[in-house]
Design an enzyme around this catalytic site. Structure first.
Site, PDB file in Angstrom:
ATOM      1  N   GLN A  46       0.838  -1.199   0.000  1.00 28.81           N
ATOM      2  CA  GLN A  46       0.000   0.000   0.000  1.00 28.81           C
ATOM      3  C   GLN A  46       0.874   1.251   0.000  1.00 28.81           C
ATOM      4  OE1 GLN A  46      -3.388  -0.173   2.653  1.00 28.81           O
ATOM      5  NE2 GLN A  46      -2.974   1.870   3.392  1.00 28.81           N
TER       6      GLN A  46
ATOM      7  N   SER B 121       1.333   6.432   2.709  1.00 29.14           N
ATOM      8  CA  SER B 121       2.027   7.418   3.548  1.00 29.14           C
ATOM      9  C   SER B 121       3.273   7.960   2.871  1.00 29.14           C
ATOM     10  CB  SER B 121       2.440   6.779   4.874  1.00 29.14           C
ATOM     11  OG  SER B 121       1.323   6.495   5.643  1.00 29.14           O
TER      12      SER B 121
ATOM     13  N   SER C 129       4.820  -1.717   4.186  1.00 28.52           N
ATOM     14  CA  SER C 129       5.047  -3.123   4.539  1.00 28.52           C
ATOM     15  C   SER C 129       5.124  -3.956   3.268  1.00 28.52           C
ATOM     16  CB  SER C 129       3.890  -3.687   5.367  1.00 28.52           C
ATOM     17  OG  SER C 129       3.554  -2.818   6.392  1.00 28.52           O
TER      18      SER C 129
ATOM     19  N   GLU D 115      -9.153  -1.134   6.117  1.00 24.88           N
ATOM     20  CA  GLU D 115      -7.960  -1.371   6.919  1.00 24.88           C
ATOM     21  C   GLU D 115      -8.311  -1.458   8.393  1.00 24.88           C
ATOM     22  OE1 GLU D 115      -4.989   1.684   6.469  1.00 24.88           O
ATOM     23  OE2 GLU D 115      -3.431   0.375   7.271  1.00 24.88           O
TER      24      GLU D 115
ATOM     25  N   GLU E 109      -4.832   8.967  17.879  1.00 23.94           N
ATOM     26  CA  GLU E 109      -5.366  10.334  17.929  1.00 23.94           C
ATOM     27  C   GLU E 109      -6.340  10.576  16.769  1.00 23.94           C
ATOM     28  OE1 GLU E 109      -2.206   9.438  18.523  1.00 23.94           O
ATOM     29  OE2 GLU E 109      -2.319   9.914  20.654  1.00 23.94           O
TER      30      GLU E 109
END
Lengths: 366, 395
Positions: free
Chosen positions: B114, B117, B149, B232, B365
Site C-alpha cells: 500500500q 504514507s 510493509s 484497513e 489520535e
C-alpha cells in the site's frame, strides 16, 4: 457462544420502558421527589411491576412471572440506570426475588413478581457474591431473629425482608414482615436509591432455607445482583455520554462549540470506547445468568469490575465537561454521579471482583 | 438477497475436496481451484472467487476446509492485498481489472503493498505530494512513499498520487495500481526500533503507469482511498479469540510458571489487564455478531484503539515481570520479516513492536477524532486547509 446482541423482543421491551420512564421519571420530577416526603415513586413502581409485569420478568410463569430471563431484566436495568428512576427494582425484583427463587419459595415469589409486595434482601448493599455468610443476625430455635444489618437497599419501602441469619443449626434464610423489624431510613449518598439500617429484636420469622441451601441462595442473589447491576451502569454511562455530547455541541466558548476542541473530543471518544467494552461485558454477564452456565462467576466478576469503573468515569466526566453547570443542583449530572459512586460500592467493588477473579482464573497473588 | 445456504457451501466444499484431494494436490493448484469454485471469499461475486453469499458463511467454508487439512492462502502474509487492495478493486475497478488482479491476489501468487504514507503526509494523508503527470495514455509518477510493509516482496502496490496541485488537497488526487517491477520503482528497507526492517521506503522516479491501471476517476483518489482505509481498520483486531488468547495468555503463563517474579503491585496490574483483555475480547465478539446480522456498528475504530492500548500495557507489564531477563533482547539482527510475529519473539521485541499499534493504520489520535466526529457527531475543529489549493498549503 454467548449472544451479546439485543433481540427484537428486548428492544421492544426497552422502548416501552423508556417511553414510560421519559413520561413519568423525568429529571425534574425525580429531583423534586428526592426532597419530598415520598422519595420513591410507588405509583410508578405499581405501573412497572403490576401493569408491565417487570418485577416478575425472570420468574417462571408457574410462579406468577413472565417466564423471560435475566437478559430482559438487564435491559430494564439499563433503562432504570438511564433515568435513575426512584423505584425498588434492584432490591425487590432482583435481590429478594432471586434469593426466594433459589430458596425454593412458592408463597412470596408470586406476590413479589406481581408487584403486590415489595421485598428487600437484608444484607449491606456493599456485600459481594464471595462475601461469607453474614452473622450479624441470629435466630433462636423458635425462629425469632435478633441483630442488625446496615445499609439495606430498598428496605424503607419493603413489605417483607429476606434475612440471612445464623440459626441454631448454621446458616438460615428467613422471611420477616417489615412491621416486625425496626427499619431506620439512612441519608444516602445516592439520592435516588433508598437505604435503611434494619434491626431485629426477637422478630418472628419464617424459615425459607437452611445450611448449604441458604448459603447458595444468598450467593446466587448477590451474584445475579452484581451481574445485572453492570447493565444499570451501562445505561447510566450511556446517558451521561449522550447528555455530555449534546451539551458540548450547543455550548459555545472562544467562538466555537466547545465540542469542537480536540482535548474534549478525545476524552469523549475514550469514554465511548470504554462503553463499547462495558456493554459487551454486561451483555455477557446477563446472558450467562440467563442460561445459568459455568461462565457465571467469571462473567459476573468481569462485568462488575468493568462497568463500575466505566459508569463512574462517565459520570465524573459529565460533571467536569458540563463546567460550572455540572456542579449545580438544578442540573441532572449530580444524580448520576451519586448513583455511579454508590454503584461502585454496591455488590462488590471492582477491587473485590478482581480479587475474586484471581481465584477463579488461577492468577494467584504474590 | 442471496439464496446460498450453509448446506450449499458444505456440498461445494465436498465437491472441491473430491476433485482436488489436499493430500495429493499442489498447494497453488488447490488454491486456484478453490477460488474458481467461489469458495475463496464467498461474499464476493461469482466469477471473482465468491458466490454472492452472506459474509458470515465464510466461517462454514473455512471450518470445513481446515477439518480436511486443506492448505490456506497464508492470509497474514498477504493481508494488505486481502484486507485493503481487494475491496478497493472490487468497488472501483473495471471488469478487466477485477479479473486480472483478484485471483492471483487471493492465492498469494502476487503480493500487494500500500503506497499511501509519505514523509510529509502520514496522519494528514490528503496532503501527499507524490506527483502523477499525464503523458498520453500513461502517467509519469515522481515521489517518495514510506512505512510500506512487504514492498520488497510485493508485485503490485495501491498508490495514491497528486494529479492537480491547483485545487484543494482532497480534490486533486488520483488512485493507481503500480507495478512494483517497473523501472523507476526503488524499494529500500527502513529499519525500525525493533532492529527489523518490516517496512520500506519506496522511491518513485519517472515511473510510467498506463492509464488502464487507474482505479476510479481522475481527481477522485481520496474517495477511493477512503474505501481502502475503512477496510484497513476493520481488518485490524478483528479475529475471534479464546479467553486468554494472544498476549494476555503469554503474560498469565509467565505469572503461573514463575511465582518468584510475583509482587502485589504486579498482581493488581495483571488482574486489571486481564479484565481489560477479556472485555476487549467480548467487545470484538459483539462486533462480529453485529456484522453477521448485517448491522456493522461504528465499534470498529474503537476496537483498534482498544487493541493498541491493551497491547502496549500488556507488553510493558511483561518486560517488568521478566525480572533480569527483561534487561535482555533476543536479537538485534536486521531482518526483513514478511509478517509481524508478536508471539514468536521475546518480551523486549513485543514491547517495542507494540508501540507501532497506536500509529499504524491510523494513529489513536486520528481514530479518536473519527469516533468523536462520525460516531458521537461532535463538530470538527476549524480547518485552515479546506479551501486552499494544495500548492499553497504550508509544508
Amino acid at each position: 457462544m454467548s449472544d451479546l446482541l439485543y433481540s427484537e423482543v428486548e428492544e421492544d421491551l426497552r422502548a416501552s420502558v423508556r417511553d414510560l420512564l421519559t413520561d413519568r421519571a423525568g429529571f425534574t420530577s425525580v429531583l423534586a421527589r428526592t426532597e419530598s416526603a415520598e422519595p420513591y415513586d410507588l405509583k410508578l413502581w405499581r405501573t412497572l411491576a403490576g401493569d408491565l409485569g417487570l418485577a416478575g420478568l425472570a420468574v417462571p410463569e408457574s410462579l406468577g412471572g413472565q417466564g423471560a430471563s435475566y437478559r430482559e431484566v438487564a435491559v430494564v436495568l439499563e433503562e432504570l440506570g438511564r433515568s435513575v428512576a426512584p423505584v425498588p427494582f434492584l432490591g425487590s425484583a432482583v435481590l429478594a426475588t432471586t434469593a426466594l427463587l433459589a430458596a425454593g419459595d412458592r408463597e412470596l415469589v408470586p406476590r413479589l413478581a406481581g408487584g403486590e409486595l415489595i421485598g428487600a434482601l437484608a444484607v449491606p448493599l456493599t456485600s459481594a457474591p464471595e462475601s461469607g455468610f453474614p452473622d450479624g443476625v441470629s435466630a433462636n430455635t423458635e425462629g425469632a431473629l435478633s441483630g442488625a444489618v446496615r445499609a439495606v437497599v430498598d428496605a424503607p419501602v419493603a413489605d417483607v425482608l429476606i434475612v440471612p441469619a445464623a440459626g441454631p443449626d448454621g446458616a438460615g434464610l428467613y422471611a420477616v414482615e417489615q412491621t416486625a423489624a425496626t427499619v431506620s431510613d439512612v441519608v444516602s449518598l445516592d439520592l435516588t436509591r433508598r437505604l435503611a439500617d434494619v434491626s431485629f429484636d426477637n422478630a418472628s420469622s419464617r424459615l425459607l432455607a437452611s445450611g448449604a441451601e441458604a448459603e447458595s441462595a444468598l450467593r446466587q442473589a448477590l451474584r445475579a445482583g452484581a451481574g445485572l447491576l453492570a447493565s444499570e451502569q451501562v445505561g447510566l454511562a450511556q446517558r451521561c455520554l449522550d447528555e455530555t455530547v449534546a451539551y458540548l455541541k450547543q455550548r459555545y466558548q472562544f467562538g466555537r462549540p466547545v465540542g469542537s476542541f480536540q482535548a474534549l473530543k478525545h476524552r469523549l471518544a475514550d469514554l465511548y470506547l470504554e462503553l463499547v467494552s462495558a456493554r459487551a461485558t454486561a451483555r455477557h454477564a446477563a446472558d450467562a445468568l440467563a442460561t445459568g452456565d459455568d461462565e457465571v462467576p467469571v462473567a459476573v466478576a468481569v462485568a462488575a469490575a468493568t462497568c463500575s469503573a466505566v459508569a463512574l468515569h462517565a459520570a465524573e466526566e459529565s460533571v467536569q465537561l458540563h463546567g460550572g453547570i455540572g456542579m449545580t443542583w438544578e442540573h441532572s449530572a449530580h444524580l448520576y454521579l451519586k448513583r455511579a459512586k454508590s454503584d461502585e460500592l454496591a455488590l462488590g467493588t471492582p477491587g473485590r471482583h478482581r480479587a475474586a477473579l484471581a481465584g477463579l482464573v488461577d492468577l494467584p497473588p504474590a | 438477497m442471496s439464496t446460498v445456504t450453509a448446506d450449499d457451501l458444505r456440498a461445494r466444499v465436498g465437491e472441491l475436496l473430491a476433485a482436488h484431494p489436499p493430500a495429493s494436490t499442489d498447494r497453488l493448484e488447490f488454491l486456484r481451484a478453490r477460488f474458481d469454485a467461489g469458495l475463496a471469499w464467498v461474499h464476493y461475486p461469482e466469477g471473482l472467487g465468491g458466490l454472492g453469499a452472506p459474509r458470515e458463511l465464510q466461517n462454514v467454508v473455512d471450518a470445513e476446509l481446515a477439518k480436511a487439512g486443506a492448505p490456506d492462502n497464508n492470509p497474514r502474509r498477504i493481508g494488505i492485498g486481502l484486507g485493503m487492495a481487494a475491496p478497493t478493486i472490487l468497488r472501483f475497478g473495471t471488469d478487466e481489472q477485477k479479473h486480472r488482479y483478484l485471483r492471483p491476489l487471493w492465492t498469494g501468487e502476487e503480493v500487494w503493498c500500500q503506497l499511501f504514507s509519505e514523509p510529509g503526509a502520514g496522519s494528514d494523508l490528503a496532503a501527499l505530494g507524490t506527483r502523477a503527470v499525464r503523458d498520453g495514455d500513461e502517467w509519469v509518477v515522481d515521489g517518495q512513499k514510506v512505512w510500506t510493509s512487504v514492498a520488497h516482496i510485493a508485485r503490485f502496490g495501491i498508490l495514491v498520487t497528486r494529479t492537480d496541485p491547483d485545487v484543494p488537497k482532497h480534490q486533486g488526487m488520483t488512485y493507481f495500481i503500480c507495478d512494483m517491477t517497473d523501472p523507476g520503482v526503488e524499494v529500500r528497507p527502513l529499519r525500525q526500533l525493533t532492529g527489523e526492517a518490516e517496512f520500506n521506503e519506496v522511491f518513485l522516479s519517472g515511473v510510467r503507469i498506463p492509464d488502464d491501471n487507474r482505479l476510479g476517476a481522475v481527481g477522485e483518489g481520496w474517495k477511493v482511498a477512503q474505501t481502502t482505509l475503512m477496510n484497513e481498520r476493520v481488518a485490524i483486531g478483528g479475529n475471534a479469540m479464546p479467553r486468554e488468547g494472544g498476549l494476555i495468555g503469554m503474560v498469565t503463563r509467565t505469572w503461573r510458571e514463575r511465582p518468584e517474579l510475583r509482587t502485589p503491585e504486579l498482581h493488581d496490574r495483571l488482574l486489571k489487564l486481564w479484565v481489560e483483555a477479556e472485555a476487549a475480547r467480548l467487545a470484538g465478539q459483539r462486533l462480529r455478531q453485529q456484522l453477521a446480522v448485517g448491522a456493522p456498528g461504528p465499534e470498529g475504530s474503537a476496537m483498534k484503539l482498544a487493541f493498541a492500548k491493551l497491547q502496549q500495557a500488556l507488553t510493558g507489564l511483561e518486560v517488568e515481570l521478566s525480572g533480569e531477563d527483561g534487561l535482555r533482547y533476543d536479537d538485534w539482527t536486521l531482518r526483513r520479516p514478511e509478517k509481524v510475529d508478536m508471539l514468536g519473539r521475546g518480551p523486549g521485541y513485543r514491547y517495542l513492536r507494540a508501540k507501532g499499534n497506536s500509529i499504524e493504520g491510523g494513529t489513536s489520535e486520528v481514530l479518536r477524532n473519527i469516533i468523536s466526529e462520525r460516531v458521537l457527531g461532535l463538530p470538527s475543529e476549524p480547518r485552515v486547509d479546506k479551501d486552499v489549493a494544495w500548492k499553497d498549503l504550508p509544508r
